[in-house]
Design an enzyme around this catalytic site. Structure first.
Site, mmCIF file in Angstrom:
data_model
loop_
_atom_site.group_PDB
_atom_site.id
_atom_site.type_symbol
_atom_site.label_atom_id
_atom_site.label_comp_id
_atom_site.label_asym_id
_atom_site.label_seq_id
_atom_site.Cartn_x
_atom_site.Cartn_y
_atom_site.Cartn_z
ATOM 1 N N ASP A 119 -0.017 -1.881 0.477
ATOM 2 C CA ASP A 119 -0.088 0.072 0.188
ATOM 3 C C ASP A 119 0.675 1.757 -0.192
ATOM 4 O OD1 ASP A 119 -2.786 -0.462 0.167
ATOM 5 O OD2 ASP A 119 -2.094 -2.106 2.088
ATOM 6 N N VAL A 120 1.826 1.607 0.977
ATOM 7 C CA VAL A 120 2.850 2.202 1.128
ATOM 8 C C VAL A 120 3.556 2.474 -0.576
ATOM 9 C CG1 VAL A 120 4.551 3.535 1.813
ATOM 10 C CG2 VAL A 120 3.071 2.667 3.479
#
Length: 395
Positions: free
Chosen positions: A169-170
């Site tokens: 996600d990051v």
């Protein structure tokens, strides 16, 4: 304070982490970010916990500062019209609905680019909008497993391990920022917007970097090396007599310096340890020698010795130790802010340090619909109309 993205409006229809992380960075850089949720708040992270502070989730707080909150029911015709009106006045649309959802809602790129040909439309999905997996839902843990990332994390004894944070996600959030900002730059030349199609799967595979390259060149499957490096030795964790630490020797000169620090200068002259490829080939033997030496002294002792001799070294710190780290304090990496419900909150700050256009905390992570009336008034809605929309659950 002048900010890099002042004057840019981002309509953020994302939730959970990849999208909100991207839009928070854009907000930190000065963009006006409008976070869109269903009435009552539909970002799942609002309920992810504990910990909560006065009912506010720490997880939600980590990725939602510098945004305004608008609640609108996208399944109603009136709700769609609100988004259309906002799209006409926005620079960026960011969403992470499953492939096909925005088309069903009448909010896809084809529709919105007719309303605003300059719009930058960024889609974040698990697997992208093309290919045989395009309709599958994407979650960080699943993507870490499928992308090969877990196959190289951990040890042979532990088996596959995930990262301690939702790293896919990051990564995808960062790629989304890069894509959006590059599209905004290109728009200055062409006057045209464009669509960005990002997936967690693609982003995670791209992060295999040297490990992926090693396999593509050699055809040999990578091992799970735990805290060892696939291509460099010694570049790993060692135990001291009071904790653990990382030694990261990046070249032969640094290895020779390390050998002097541990009073074993002859090691650097041995043929099997002289160059990095030699040390990689004899990893186990060298590691055993170094382990027996490092365990005799404290982490603090080795930290001082290594730093005096420019040998890359780092103690393994807890998050509690990070909060007290003077380097991070000097870099303003921990912030406090007032929140209308949670009271005073602590947050991790932005790593972006720009000399002329600052990054600052202007807006606490908003409560659901906190700015709905303000945003709708700007669009020309009067109080009576807003009351009607609220009554029929459109906002």
């Amino acid at each position: 304070m002048l900010s890099t993205l002042s004057g840019i409006r981002v309509l953020d229809l994302t939730r959970v982490l990849a999208g909100p992380f991207c839009s928070m960075i854009l907000g930190d850089l000065g963009a006006e970010v409008i976070k869109v949720e269903a009435p009552g708040g539909s970002d799942e992270t609002r309920k992810w916990g504990p910990p909560f502070q006065e009912g506010v989730s720490a997880y939600y707080l980590c990725a939602n500062r510098n945004k305004k909150s608008l609640t609108v029911n996208l399944k109603t015709e009136e709700g769609k019209q609100i988004i259309h009106k906002l799209a006409a006045r926005s620079d960026v649309i960011l969403h992470n609905f499953k492939t096909g959802t925005m088309e069903r809602l009448g909010l896809d790129y084809r529709v919105l680019t007719e309303i605003n040909p300059r719009i930058i439309y960024c889609s974040i999905t698990g697997f992208g909008e093309t290919g045989p997996y395009r309709h599958l839902p994407g979650y960080d843990f699943i993507i870490q497993a499928m992308s090969g990332m877990m196959s190289i994390t951990g040890t042979e004894k532990s088996g596959p391990q995930k990262m301690g944070v939702a790293i896919t996600d990051v990564l995808t959030g960062l790629y989304a920022c890069i894509g959006i900002e590059s599209a905004l730059l290109e728009r200055e030349r062409s006057g045209c917007g464009q669509k960005i199609d990002l997936s967690l799967y693609d982003s995670s595979v791209s992060a295999l970097i040297n490990i992926g390259s090693n396999y593509l060149m050699s055809g040999q499957l990578p091992e799970r090396l735990g805290n060892h490096h696939a291509n460099i030795v010694p570049y790993q964790m060692f135990e001291s007599n009071d904790g653990a630490m990382i030694i990261a020797v990046g070249n032969d000169r640094q290895f020779a310096s390390l050998c002097k620090v541990i009073d074993q200068p002859h090691l650097a002259e041995l043929e099997r340890f002289r160059t990095n490829p030699d040390r990689v080939a004899h990893r186990e033997e060298l590691t055993r020698i170094l382990e027996q030496i490092f365990i005799k002294e404290s982490t603090g002792f080795w930290l001082e010795k290594c730093r005096q001799n420019n040998i890359p070294f780092g103690p393994i710190q807890t998050v509690a130790e990070l909060e007290k780290d003077p380097q991070l304090a000097d870099r303003n990496m921990f912030l406090t802010a007032e929140h209308p419900k949670a009271g005073q909150i602590k947050m991790i700050g932005s790593p972006l340090k720009l000399s002329r256009t600052g990054v600052e905390m202007k807006q606490h992570p908003p409560e659901p619909g906190e700015h709905t009336d303000e945003i709708l008034r700007e669009l020309g809605f009067d109080r009576k109309t807003m009351e009607k929309l609220r009554k029929n659950n459109t906002i």
